[in-house]
Scaffold this active site. Structure first.
Site, mmCIF file in Angstrom:
data_model
loop_
_atom_site.group_PDB
_atom_site.id
_atom_site.type_symbol
_atom_site.label_atom_id
_atom_site.label_comp_id
_atom_site.label_asym_id
_atom_site.label_seq_id
_atom_site.Cartn_x
_atom_site.Cartn_y
_atom_site.Cartn_z
ATOM 1 N N TYR A 62 0.836 -1.195 0.000
ATOM 2 C CA TYR A 62 0.000 0.000 0.000
ATOM 3 C C TYR A 62 0.873 1.247 0.000
ATOM 4 O O TYR A 62 1.709 1.442 0.878
ATOM 5 C CB TYR A 62 -0.929 0.021 1.205
ATOM 6 C CG TYR A 62 -2.041 -1.007 1.169
ATOM 7 C CD1 TYR A 62 -2.344 -1.712 0.004
ATOM 8 C CD2 TYR A 62 -2.799 -1.270 2.297
ATOM 9 C CE1 TYR A 62 -3.370 -2.643 -0.019
ATOM 10 C CE2 TYR A 62 -3.830 -2.199 2.284
ATOM 11 C CZ TYR A 62 -4.107 -2.891 1.126
ATOM 12 O OH TYR A 62 -5.115 -3.822 1.105
ATOM 13 N N ARG A 134 -2.375 -12.617 -2.384
ATOM 14 C CA ARG A 134 -2.916 -13.247 -3.597
ATOM 15 C C ARG A 134 -2.289 -14.625 -3.743
ATOM 16 O O ARG A 134 -1.144 -14.832 -3.338
ATOM 17 C CB ARG A 134 -2.583 -12.420 -4.844
ATOM 18 C CG ARG A 134 -3.334 -11.106 -4.986
ATOM 19 C CD ARG A 134 -4.696 -11.303 -5.610
ATOM 20 N NE ARG A 134 -5.405 -10.032 -5.776
ATOM 21 C CZ ARG A 134 -6.641 -9.943 -6.245
ATOM 22 N NH1 ARG A 134 -7.288 -11.037 -6.633
ATOM 23 N NH2 ARG A 134 -7.244 -8.778 -6.351
ATOM 24 N N LEU A 233 -17.554 -0.433 0.784
ATOM 25 C CA LEU A 233 -18.345 0.764 0.512
ATOM 26 C C LEU A 233 -18.571 0.989 -0.989
ATOM 27 O O LEU A 233 -19.088 2.029 -1.395
ATOM 28 C CB LEU A 233 -17.674 1.996 1.130
ATOM 29 C CG LEU A 233 -17.740 2.070 2.663
ATOM 30 C CD1 LEU A 233 -16.859 3.200 3.173
ATOM 31 C CD2 LEU A 233 -19.179 2.247 3.143
ATOM 32 N N THR A 282 -11.785 4.415 3.535
ATOM 33 C CA THR A 282 -11.702 5.852 3.389
ATOM 34 C C THR A 282 -10.735 6.451 4.409
ATOM 35 O O THR A 282 -10.634 5.971 5.534
ATOM 36 C CB THR A 282 -13.091 6.503 3.563
ATOM 37 O OG1 THR A 282 -12.956 7.918 3.451
ATOM 38 C CG2 THR A 282 -13.689 6.161 4.922
#
Length: 319
Positions: A62, A134, A233, A282
């Site tokens: 990330y 993954r 979301l 978020t």
């Protein structure tokens, strides 16, 4: 056959909501993070804690590692915080670099090295839960399991799980592990519905195009593996100023239940009997607060309301 531990401490922590930290740490451009990035991360973490969220989800990729690094800065700034939270991170994806394309890498030495790097960035001595990000089709389960056992033996990782894996992949890896796999993180939302559609499309022409691996949800439930929903979301598709029948239905239900559309959207996942735990990604404090009731209240959707949301979002009647 490997004997799997039944120690309750080896299971995933109970939670109604997980805070996903992918939005923390600046841009996706390999530039160093700034003090402002750390301030924004701290504001997001503090807001999540205020909303009753104590599980934080990261990954080594990330923001090219800066999400973990700024989270480590927040931990360093806040005495006692580490003991109050669960830190979950992931490894197994290598982003593109130079002429080399992105690829998956679950080789044993790669797992060990990347966990060491995550620990250094996070400024912690142990990762509570490590997810394999993954599947790597080129690495066998025996090599993966050996690396996970070594990390646990050294006290560097407490629990292990996976992300984006099928029931068959879970079963093959679990057969080599003494510790139970505790989580499987999959993309699931009212917009990404293949996981729920798969259960009702049997014996219809649409079944062949669904693609979701049959039996994965059921296998997770039967094995006590926590299902975590990334993308919960739906990337804002139905909230904010969204204009669609689904968005309007969410607003109507939210008004009737004295909550927010974001909460109702998350309740739709949590209401499923598989015990799905949504991950919210978020970084905006106002939007984190909009999810507060999903962390603090049990899902308040009737059987009929749940189906109305599903059918409205899919746009066609059920088969």
């Amino acid at each position: 056959m490997t004997t799997v531990s039944t120690d309750p401490a080896a299971r995933a922590p109970q939670a109604r909501l997980i805070y996903g930290c992918m939005g923390l740490g600046g841009g996706w451009d390999r530039t160093p993070y700034t003090a402002e990035d750390v301030d924004r991360a701290q504001a997001a973490v503090e807001t999540a804690l205020e909303c009753g969220i104590s599980v934080f989800d990261l990954a080594d990729i990330y923001r090219f590692g800066t999400s973990e690094a700024v989270f480590g800065e927040v931990l360093a700034r806040t005495p006692g915080l580490r003991e109050r939270i669960t830190v979950q991170t992931k490894c197994g994806i290598r982003l593109a670099e130079g002429d080399r394309p992105g690829l998956y890498d679950l080789r044993g030495d790669s797992i060990l090295r990347r966990v060491e790097e995550s620990l250094a960035r996070l400024r912690t001595e142990v990762i509570d839960t490590l997810l394999l990000h993954r599947p790597d089709p080129l690495t066998g389960p025996d090599e993966i399991a050996a690396a996970l056992h070594e990390l646990h033996r050294q006290g560097l990782v407490r629990r292990f799980g996976v992300s984006n894996m099928s029931a068959a992949q879970l079963a093959q890896l679990q057969s080599r592990l003494e510790l139970p796999l505790v989580a499987n993180q999959l993309e699931m939302s009212l917009a990404r519905r293949d996981w729920v559609e798969a259960g009702v499309l049997l014996n219809t022409s649409a079944a062949t195009s669904n693609g979701f691996p049959e039996g994965t949800l059921e296998a997770c439930v039967d094995r006590g593996i926590q299902l975590q929903a990334w993308g919960a979301l739906a990337r804002g598709r139905y909230t904010g100023d969204a204009d669609s029948p689904t968005a309007e239905l969410l607003r109507r239900l939210a008004r009737s239940k004295d909550t927010t559309p974001e909460t109702v959207l998350l309740w739709w996942l949590a209401r499923h009997p598989a015990g799905i735990v949504p991950v919210i990604g978020t970084s905006r404090p106002d939007r984190i607060r909009a999810c507060r009731d999903a962390a603090l209240r049990a899902p308040d959707l009737t059987h009929e309301e749940w189906y109305e949301l599903w059918i409205t979002a899919r746009g066609t009647p059920l088969p």
